[in-house]
Design a protein around this motif. Structure first.
Motif, mmCIF file in Angstrom:
data_model
loop_
_atom_site.group_PDB
_atom_site.id
_atom_site.type_symbol
_atom_site.label_atom_id
_atom_site.label_comp_id
_atom_site.label_asym_id
_atom_site.label_seq_id
_atom_site.Cartn_x
_atom_site.Cartn_y
_atom_site.Cartn_z
ATOM 1 N N SER A 277 40.961 44.577 42.502
ATOM 2 C CA SER A 277 40.964 45.993 42.202
ATOM 3 C C SER A 277 41.455 46.262 40.793
ATOM 4 O O SER A 277 42.118 45.464 40.171
ATOM 5 N N THR A 278 41.088 47.426 40.295
ATOM 6 C CA THR A 278 41.500 47.823 38.962
ATOM 7 C C THR A 278 42.022 49.235 39.043
ATOM 8 O O THR A 278 41.629 49.993 39.913
ATOM 9 N N ARG A 279 42.864 49.595 38.126
ATOM 10 C CA ARG A 279 43.478 50.918 38.193
ATOM 11 C C ARG A 279 42.469 52.024 37.896
ATOM 12 O O ARG A 279 42.284 52.930 38.657
ATOM 13 N N ARG A 280 41.846 51.953 36.726
ATOM 14 C CA ARG A 280 40.941 53.021 36.312
ATOM 15 C C ARG A 280 39.640 52.956 37.077
ATOM 16 O O ARG A 280 39.209 51.885 37.483
ATOM 17 N N SER A 281 39.018 54.109 37.244
ATOM 18 C CA SER A 281 37.757 54.105 37.950
ATOM 19 C C SER A 281 36.722 53.389 37.086
ATOM 20 O O SER A 281 36.719 53.525 35.865
ATOM 21 N N ARG B 132 32.899 42.486 32.475
ATOM 22 C CA ARG B 132 34.312 42.246 32.730
ATOM 23 C C ARG B 132 34.684 40.779 32.612
ATOM 24 O O ARG B 132 35.858 40.435 32.556
ATOM 25 N N ARG C 267 47.428 54.969 44.508
ATOM 26 C CA ARG C 267 46.123 54.377 44.219
ATOM 27 C C ARG C 267 45.054 54.985 45.107
ATOM 28 O O ARG C 267 45.346 55.577 46.143
ATOM 29 N N HIS D 67 39.228 52.768 46.585
ATOM 30 C CA HIS D 67 38.369 51.720 46.030
ATOM 31 C C HIS D 67 39.157 50.605 45.367
ATOM 32 O O HIS D 67 38.612 49.554 45.048
ATOM 33 N N GLU D 68 40.449 50.830 45.154
ATOM 34 C CA GLU D 68 41.252 49.797 44.502
ATOM 35 C C GLU D 68 41.775 48.757 45.496
ATOM 36 O O GLU D 68 42.514 47.861 45.115
ATOM 37 N N PHE D 69 41.402 48.900 46.761
ATOM 38 C CA PHE D 69 41.917 47.986 47.769
ATOM 39 C C PHE D 69 40.815 47.116 48.359
ATOM 40 O O PHE D 69 39.642 47.473 48.313
ATOM 41 N N SER D 70 41.214 46.008 48.949
ATOM 42 C CA SER D 70 40.251 45.178 49.668
ATOM 43 C C SER D 70 40.001 45.794 51.040
ATOM 44 O O SER D 70 40.731 46.685 51.476
#
Lengths: 336, 289, 332, 358
Positions: B11-15, C19, D177, D180-183
């Motif tokens: 995961s990443t912080r920013r969209s 990325r 958060r 979408h930042e999670f599994s």
């Protein structure tokens, strides 16, 4: 499928009714229809008597709904006691009477029928150009995605949708008509007169078509069935030109028809720029008195707006039918 | 396949949309142009060397010079100053059009999509009929009846313009209504009103923004065409379409004065379109590869 | 069941994203024998599907690229073949069916047309095996083979008129129409119900018997593997960590990941209570952990696991494992 | 039956090692009771259809769930099992029949009362990502239920959220958060947390792990068991996977095309399945054991359409024991002894033996 077409046709009735009311209301909405009629006859400062005479002559003293019914059907006929002129609008819209143009001293319908073919020719030519150019550009850009071909093609398309098309016409006149003197720029007296307006209108539409085609094509190329086609060992051209193109064309065809109203708008503007003797020029210049026209003629405005609205409604109908035809899910769907 | 791979990058912080947007060259160019146009509109009085409307008939029809960067028109007005002031018209038309049409179309669309049933059929009948109409012709007829002018042009365009927003938001509401998280919201006891406000609307913001950035330049283009036909913003107002209308009188003698307003329109419209394209691609994960 | 039909050596397929480089397949070796059903099992994102697509060279490019390795099929390296030669292999010698039968068939062409396409192209035009008039007969024959009822009538229908199970049968018919020697099945039953799954699996087994096709099954479902395969490879984060014949793998799994995976599956009749589960998360494929990629989650991790990538070692007749626990010095 | 997997006792780490796991006392009290419930959906197939058709999603279903019990509902896609879950939660209203929650019929509740009742119920969905509002942070997601039902405010609320966060195995830094930042596994934990903040009595688990990988599935199933042990939840577990239902449940109902065909406790179902459909489900359920050879036949044909289900017993077109009577009359779900319910004309008692199909 036939059931669908019939139901779709039935749906036209309320739409037509709405269209006729809108078109009818144009004149009463001006607030002083009798003055407008006199203006079209060339009377600048009418006297009270003149206004009153026209009011009764055209039946504007009657309630609006009566006026509407009469405008549509010709009934109730002129009232001899009221000194109404039966010749002004006697037969009603439903029997093809759009009123009499004082500017041209002919029935409006005659003038319309004279202009309509010219407009259709211009639109057809422009449509062909935009279709050929747009589809080609869109497909090639999608296939050569993220290469200079794509960037150039899409750059051109974006430019195409960002240019005011009347200005494009103006520049075309300046360059090809005035400076180079290659092509005629005004009126319609032969095929060479068609080239500049059709190209201007066509390229303007091609931009958005190319963008739609490209995105639709890219969408399809991502689909699983394209991968299946490749896994079968089909030739790349079969994959692209049979499987991908047929699928990509369905949404494009829909959008193509959905965008026809824009084409009508574009035609009106381009006709005016090139003084093309079509519906657009008739409506804007002679009807609305703009772009160098002298004074307004509301019967022409009504007729012109009506004609364009009818064309839009027809286009919409064709769009639905084409969509149903192209898509087997609908063609062979339940109850189809 | 790629989606799967991407999902496993952690995961990443920013969209991701924002990151993609930031890297897009079109976003940079578009943003630069739009900011330039906005500041020009705000500071037009300081930037323009002359009054946009004051006539100097003795200086009419001049070519570009150091005194008049873009020359003068038939009434001796500085074209550059008029172009600078024209940004106000362009922006006003674009912004007012978007505000008016969105504030009609968005609630109607949400209502139709979320409610469904008869409300939906009724609204969508209207929307479909409106979308099938040639907007420019309706607008011209409106102006012919009620007279030209900035506000009438905006109203005239809004008559058909709202339908696009209504259709978009209806589609959004319909799609989002079917999402599991809406049912999950009902399952914890959320009210319908809260669901529309906190679930449906926030999740439709991306396509709405894209729609704004696409209809705004389109409105500028159409409004300028109306002015050009003499059925929009009328001269002597320094509106670019109106300037072009006046320039056609002696097109051959002084073509440059027809070129500048046209280029001005293109630049502004391109700027917004760049921005719109970049946003659309950024918000659409399928296009981000 | 002896000569290898397909031999994959040191295959590396990377995806070059903005990325970073996603090492989806990062050095994979295995071989498939003639007539064998070989399974590749692993969790989401372990690279099993990319491995399958790499064999057919169907990895979307850009951004994907096969950067290293050999794919020897019937003695020839597929990666060295021209695009046109490779195309002729697809559908005739190696073909592939996919996970979602609903999206894998073209919605605007009839089922018959789609099955006829490869027959027409490969068998009529390219190989002159049959004449053009025989194609319709052959299409119906194929539909019969995959047990679609009433094939004469259904052949003119469109995919949306077929159920999910029938669509997957259609895919199989289409892909077997030119008698390939290898069929790759990428999660062939994930999108269908269990009773349909059993039918599809039975059909595939039956066709293998009838036609002698080797099958490579890619799946996350250990049940499907247990039911179908002769040999199986377990993938984790782009590598095969263990490979063995089916009995050995399920009865004496060696790699800690394989063991954990087997222990995590709930089974009918098993004692109720805690399922065993693996701690931690699947590692990033852009910056995988050094050494053995499983070491951060492995209860037996040693120093060497953090430093050195474990080589595949042979510990039984058909049993290969890539784990330091079994390489000489380290104690189990 | 199999569980012979790793012989060398491998110390695979566990999510947590709760001694409390599965010690819920199943009381006699019926928390949920479903009586003669039907749900038909109207469907218009495409824009071209003239008449609408009815989907018989759930057709006369009866069962109850005791307090503290895990009730498993197993069946193939489209059999109506998910609809049953939604009906019990009052998310949709039944076409006919009654649903009782804690002794009160849901039909007596208006929308507003139902909304308040939701405090006592919860649901976990199959796809964790799509069940979470993508524009809400974890903190908002967890605090919404508390706000709606005005359970707590200020620091009290934060306390609840932190406690729940810990329960489901997430960290405080996750709070701001977005989903979408999670599994997938973590997202499912958030969804579980959203249910947990209300501390409900009854939770529907609608395919809670079908979208997750095997190793993550184990985490989530363990967590769900552990929470049940701790808080005494009552679960309705809906799944197509007999292995999972068997692992988690006390009693199991098998659904086929809108109807329950067999209902009994799990041991009985496993060892003495009587309905031919259940028997074939047990046959086809993929089991990670290569030594086990399938005994029995794979069902022929496909699941019939719920729009026009076959007359009589809905299973008869696929059943190898079908007789004319099966076409004509619909078998009732009846008790064949010890609470073992079967809907089949031929099964009269628990000792029924089917002849070998071949």
């Amino acid at each position: 499928m036939y059931g669908f077409i019939i139901r779709r046709l039935l749906l036209l009735i309320p739409i037509m009714l709405a269209v006729s009311i809108v078109v009818f209301m144009l004149l009463p909405l001006t607030g002083d229809p009798e003055r407008q009629v006199l203006l079209a006859q060339g009377v600048q400062d009418p006297s009270v008597e003149q206004l009153e005479a026209v009011r009764h002559q055209y039946g504007y003293h009657r309630p609006l709904y009566i006026q509407y019914i009469r405008w549509m059907t010709g009934y109730p006929p002129a009232d001899p006691n009221e000194n109404e002129d039966a010749g002004v609008m006697s037969r009603g819209l439903l029997r093809g009477d759009l009123g009499f143009s004082h500017k041209f001293q002919t029935p409006v319908l005659d003038k319309m029928l004279e202009a309509l073919p010219n407009t259709l020719i211009l639109m057809a030519a422009a449509f062909m150009i935009s279709l050929a150019l747009g589809l080609l550009l869109g497909v090639i850009s999608a296939l050569r995605r993220k290469t200079w071909v794509d960037y150039t093609g899409m750059g051109a398309a974006l430019f195409g949708v960002s240019i005011p098309n009347y200005w494009q016409g103006l520049m075309a006149i300046l360059i090809f008509g005035i400076w180079l003197g290659w092509l005629p720029v005004e009126g319609y007296h032969g095929l060479s007169y068609l080239i500049l307006p059709a190209l201007t209108l066509g390229t303007a539409q091609a931009g958005s078509l190319a963008r739609m085609t490209r995105s639709s094509m890219l969408d399809v190329l991502r689909q699983d069935y394209i991968r299946t086609a490749r896994a079968k060992g089909l030739r790349e051209r079969t994959v692209i030109y049979t499987h991908a193109l047929k699928n990509a064309f369905i949404p494009v065809a829909t959008l193509l028809f959905l965008r026809l109203p824009y084409l009508f708008g574009g035609t009106v503007v381009i006709e005016t720029v090139f003084n093309w003797p079509g519906m657009g020029t008739l409506l804007v210049k002679h009807g609305m008195g703009a772009a160098g026209g002298m004074g307004k003629d509301w019967f022409i405005v009504q007729g012109g707006v009506l004609m364009f609205l009818l064309m839009a409604v027809t286009a919409n109908l064709l769009c639905d039918i084409a969509y149903a035809y192209l898509n087997p899910k609908i063609r062979y769907g339940e109850g189809g | 396949m790629l989606g799967k791979i991407r999902g496993h990058l952690g995961s990443t912080r920013r969209s991701p949309a924002f990151r993609y947007f930031k890297r897009d060259i079109r976003a940079k160019v578009g943003l630069a142009i739009v900011l330039l146009v906005i500041s020009t509109a705000i500071f037009a009085d300081f930037i323009a060397p002359y009054s946009p409307t004051e006539q100097h008939l003795d200086e009419a029809e001049q070519g570009p010079s150091w005194k008049y960067l873009m020359g003068t028109d038939w009434a001796g007005r500085d074209i550059f100053s008029r172009i600078v002031h024209g940004t106000r018209y362009a922006l006003a038309i674009g912004i007012l059009f978007v505000v008016v049409t969105a504030s009609i179309g968005v609630p109607l669309g949400l209502l139709a999509g979320y409610r469904g049933g008869k409300t939906d059929s009724l609204i969508m009948r209207m929307v479909d009929a409106t979308l099938a109409m040639p907007g420019l012709i309706i607008a011209l007829a409106f102006v012919a009846v009620f007279g030209p002018g900035l506000y009438n042009v905006i109203i005239a365009l809004a008559i058909t313009g709202w339908a696009g927003y209504a259709r978009l938001m209806r589609g959004q509401a319909l799609a989002i209504k079917g999402e599991v998280y809406i049912e999950a919201a009902r399952a914890i006891g959320e009210k319908d009103r809260t669901i529309v406000a906190r679930y449906v609307l926030p999740n439709s913001i991306s396509p709405l923004i894209v729609m704004v950035t696409m209809t705004l330049p389109a409105a500028i283009l159409i409004a300028s065409a109306m002015s050009y036909l003499g059925l929009g913003v009328m001269p002597p107002a320094p509106e670019w379409g109106a300037m072009l209308l006046q320039s056609t009188r002696n097109l051959a003698d002084n073509p440059l004065k027809s070129v500048f307003p046209g280029v001005a329109i293109i630049v502004v419209v391109l700027g917004f379109n760049f921005l719109g394209d970049a946003l659309r691609d950024a918000f659409d994960p399928r296009l981000r590869e | 069941m002896s000569k290898p039909l397909l031999k994959v050596q040191g295959l590396k397929t990377y995806f070059f994203l903005e990325r970073g480089v996603v090492k989806a397949v990062d050095g994979v070796d295995f071989e498939i024998k003639k007539g064998e059903i070989f399974g590749v099992v692993g969790e989401t994102g372990c690279g099993k599907s990319v491995t399958a697509l790499s064999i057919l060279r169907l990895v979307q490019s850009p951004p994907g690229k096969i950067v290293e390795g050999k794919i020897i099929f019937e003695g020839e390296n597929l990666l060295k073949k021209s695009k046109e030669r490779m195309r002729k292999i697809r559908g005739t010698k190696i073909s592939m069916i996919f996970q979602d039968p609903h999206t894998s068939l073209d919605p605007v062409f009839t089922v018959g047309h789609q099955i006829a396409e490869p027959i027409e192209l490969h068998q009529v035009i390219e190989q002159h095996l049959i004449s053009a008039d025989e194609v319709p007969k052959k299409v119906i024959e194929m539909l019969k083979l995959v047990k679609i009822p009433d094939p004469e009538h259904r052949v003119v229908e469109y995919p949306h008129q077929f159920s999910g199970g029938m669509k997957q049968r259609t895919m199989i018919a289409m892909m077997l129409s030119c008698n390939p020697s290898l069929l790759i099945a990428d999660e062939p039953t994930t999108a269908v119900d269990v009773t349909i799954q059993a039918q599809i699996l039975d059909l595939m087994r039956e066709l293998r018997r009838k036609l002698g096709t080797s099958i490579l099954i890619i799946t996350h479902n250990l049940g499907v593997i247990a039911e179908m395969c002769d040999r199986v490879a377990v993938m984790y984060a782009g590598n095969i960590v263990e490979q063995a014949d089916i009995m050995t793998l399920f009865e004496s799994p060696k790699h800690p990941y394989t063991r954990a995976l087997l222990a995590a599956v709930p089974k009918v009749g098993a004692k109720k209570g805690e399922l065993e589960s693996i701690t931690g998360m699947v590692p990033s494929l852009i910056t995988p952990p050094p050494g053995c990629k499983f070491h951060p989650r492995c209860p037996h991790a040693m120093d060497i696991c953090r430093k050195k990538f474990p080589q595949m070692i042979k510990i039984g007749k058909e049993h290969l494992v890539s784990c330091h626990l079994y390489s000489g010095g380290a104690k189990k | 039956m199999i569980s012979r997997a790793p012989k060398a006792k491998l110390k695979v780490a566990k999510t947590k090692a709760p001694a409390t796991s599965r010690k819920v006392k199943v009381s006699k009290k019926k928390l949920i009771e479903v009586k003669g419930v039907k749900k038909y959906f109207e469907t218009k197939r495409g824009i071209f259809a003239r008449e609408s058709k009815w989907v018989h999603a759930v057709d006369d279903v009866n069962f109850y769930i005791r307090k503290g019990e895990v009730f498993g509902l197993v069946g193939e896609s489209g059999c109506g099992k998910t609809t049953v879950g939604k009906l019990i939660l009052g998310l949709i209203r039944p076409t006919a029949g009654e649903i009782y929650f804690d002794g009160r019929s849901l039909a007596g509740f208006d929308e507003e009362e139902l909304r308040k009742l939701r405090r006592r119920m919860g649901i976990i969905y199959q796809h964790p990502q799509s069940s979470l509002n993508p524009r809400m942070t974890v903190h908002t997601t967890l605090s919404r239920p508390i706000d709606i039902h005005k359970i707590a405010e200020g620091s009290k609320k934060e306390e609840i959220i932190f406690k729940v966060l810990e329960e489901v195995g997430l960290e405080p830094q996750h709070l701001d958060r977005y989903p979408h930042e999670f599994s997938g596994g973590q997202q499912q934990r958030i969804a579980i947390g959203r249910v947990l903040v209300l501390n409900p009595e009854f939770v529907v688990l609608d395919e809670p792990t079908s979208a997750l990988d095997v190793s993550v599935q184990a985490h989530i199933l363990n967590l769900l068991s552990e929470l049940q042990g701790k808080f005494g939840f009552t679960y309705l577990l809906i799944s197509h996977d007999l292995n999972i239902v068997d692992h988690m449940s006390d009693r199991i109902a098998v659904m086929y095309v809108g109807k329950i065909v067999e209902l009994t406790d799990k041991k009985e179902l496993r060892e003495n399945a009587l309905h031919p459909y259940t028997r074939s489900l047990l046959v086809v359920a993929p089991i990670a054991d290569p030594t086990r050879k399938r005994k029995g036949v794979v069902l022929k044909g496909e699941v019939p359409s719920v729009i026009s289900p076959p007359p009589g017993c809905r299973f008869h077109p696929r059943c190898s024991y079908a007789k004319p009577i099966c076409k004509q009359s619909e078998p009732e779900l009846h008790d064949v002894g010890d609470g073992h319910m079967v809907a089949c004309h031929f099964v009269k008692d628990r000792k029924h033996k089917w002849p070998s199909p071949h």
